[in-house]
Design an enzyme around this catalytic site. Structure first.
Site, mmCIF file in Angstrom:
data_model
loop_
_atom_site.group_PDB
_atom_site.id
_atom_site.type_symbol
_atom_site.label_atom_id
_atom_site.label_comp_id
_atom_site.label_asym_id
_atom_site.label_seq_id
_atom_site.Cartn_x
_atom_site.Cartn_y
_atom_site.Cartn_z
ATOM 1 N N ASP A 117 19.020 -53.427 -1.133
ATOM 2 C CA ASP A 117 19.132 -52.006 -0.837
ATOM 3 C C ASP A 117 17.875 -51.548 -0.104
ATOM 4 O O ASP A 117 16.797 -52.113 -0.305
ATOM 5 C CB ASP A 117 19.297 -51.193 -2.134
ATOM 6 C CG ASP A 117 19.908 -49.826 -1.891
ATOM 7 O OD1 ASP A 117 21.135 -49.693 -2.082
ATOM 8 O OD2 ASP A 117 19.178 -48.899 -1.490
ATOM 9 N N ASP B 10 16.327 -53.365 4.702
ATOM 10 C CA ASP B 10 16.948 -52.519 5.719
ATOM 11 C C ASP B 10 17.849 -53.430 6.533
ATOM 12 O O ASP B 10 17.363 -54.311 7.262
ATOM 13 C CB ASP B 10 15.871 -51.882 6.596
ATOM 14 C CG ASP B 10 16.435 -51.002 7.703
ATOM 15 O OD1 ASP B 10 17.665 -51.035 7.943
ATOM 16 O OD2 ASP B 10 15.649 -50.282 8.349
ATOM 17 N N VAL B 11 19.166 -53.267 6.403
ATOM 18 C CA VAL B 11 20.085 -54.213 7.037
ATOM 19 C C VAL B 11 20.040 -54.153 8.555
ATOM 20 O O VAL B 11 20.556 -55.060 9.229
ATOM 21 C CB VAL B 11 21.529 -54.007 6.544
ATOM 22 C CG1 VAL B 11 21.640 -54.304 5.058
ATOM 23 C CG2 VAL B 11 22.045 -52.606 6.863
ATOM 24 N N SER C 135 36.251 -48.213 6.180
ATOM 25 C CA SER C 135 36.554 -46.840 5.791
ATOM 26 C C SER C 135 37.965 -46.486 6.224
ATOM 27 O O SER C 135 38.442 -46.943 7.272
ATOM 28 C CB SER C 135 35.563 -45.867 6.435
ATOM 29 O OG SER C 135 35.966 -44.523 6.210
ATOM 30 N N TYR D 169 30.820 -42.357 13.010
ATOM 31 C CA TYR D 169 31.101 -43.095 11.780
ATOM 32 C C TYR D 169 32.427 -43.851 11.896
ATOM 33 O O TYR D 169 32.525 -45.040 11.549
ATOM 34 C CB TYR D 169 31.146 -42.118 10.616
ATOM 35 C CG TYR D 169 31.477 -42.746 9.283
ATOM 36 C CD1 TYR D 169 30.534 -43.498 8.591
ATOM 37 C CD2 TYR D 169 32.732 -42.580 8.698
ATOM 38 C CE1 TYR D 169 30.825 -44.076 7.357
ATOM 39 C CE2 TYR D 169 33.030 -43.138 7.472
ATOM 40 C CZ TYR D 169 32.076 -43.888 6.805
ATOM 41 O OH TYR D 169 32.376 -44.451 5.593
#
Length: 265
Positions: free
Chosen positions: A51, A77-78, A156, A169
């Site tokens: 995370d 941090d991806v 999503s 998004y």
């Protein structure tokens, strides 16, 4: 510790994997990621909690250990490929090769399309799409070497039905769905399944923050729009992840498994 048998999922493979698979969950310190960490740890997997909030990730790992599970944590941090690989080295040192990757880290954004700034566009795409790319690409070699793997991306419902006021998004999550399908075809013959879960109507800290900012209606209003009549929880998503990561789901790949109470069919 036991390691997986190469070639599981092929004819003659064992019905069940050895206990203690190595699972990495991004965005694991809150919301759906938190529930996924606890669920996989609860069935005996060794869980790496990644995370951007390192302190929160460590708290989750401590909770899992206190409950008798096995977990480690890392601040990741991806969007930072070097940070992803550094965290992966820690997983290798503590647990061994990665067998499960769940990409739950995400960032939502709201704005009329003509008001989306370049900065906002790139930030949402960077976290949701590039972050998924970095983590999956980093973990695939372990799965190829072991002849078995489970990848679950979190997309999503916005990518399925389109959502005005959050096009950046929606675009990022739609790309995750397309990536998932391509990966599934590319690696199906190598014992690796890749599926995506597009949640809808899940009560999470991210959704509550969006409600507080006036970008989403309150839970009561949202629940009325869901056929089953109530919001979902992180545990609902975690249950689907546990199934997709199981041996029983070995014939399922490239699929979009909606966990949405019937709101998207």
């Amino acid at each position: 510790m036991n390691s997986p048998t190469p070639g599981a999922g092929a004819p003659g493979a064992p019905a069940e994997r050895a206990a203690g698979r190595v699972a990495v969950i991004t965005g694991g310190a809150s919301g759906m990621g938190l529930s996924i960490c606890h669920a996989l740890a609860g069935i005996g997997d060794r869980v790496a909690v990644w995370d951007i909030d390192g302190a929160a990730a460590e708290r989750v790992a401590e909770e899992i250990r206190a409950a008798g599970g096995t977990a480690t944590a890392a601040e990741v941090d991806v969007t930072d490929r070097a940070a992803v690989h550094e965290a992966l080295r820690k997983v290798h040192a503590e647990f061994g090769p990665v067998q499960i990757m769940v990409t739950s880290a995400g960032l939502v954004g709201f704005a009329p399309f003509t008001e989306i700034t370049d900065e906002a566009w790139h930030r949402v795409i960077d976290v949701n799409l590039h972050g998924t790319f970095h983590c999956v690409q980093a973990s695939i070699p372990d799965m190829l070497a072991g002849g078995w793997g489970r990848i679950v991306t979190i997309s999503s419902s916005s990518a399925q039905r389109g959502s005005p006021g959050m096009i950046h998004y929606t675009a990022s999550k739609g790309a995750v769905v397309a990536m998932t399908k391509g990966l599934a075809r590319e690696y199906a013959s190598r014992g690796i399944t890749v599926n995506t879960i597009p949640p809808s109507g899940i009560d999470t800290p991210m959704s509550r923050n969006s409600q507080a900012a006036g970008n989403l209606p309150d839970n009561e209003v949202m629940a009325k729009a869901i056929p089953v009549g109530h919001l979902g929880t992180g545990e609902d998503i975690a249950a689907a992840v546990v199934f997709l990561c199981s041996e029983q789901a070995g014939y399922i790949t490239g699929q979009v498994l909606g966990v949405n109470g019937g709101s998207v069919i």
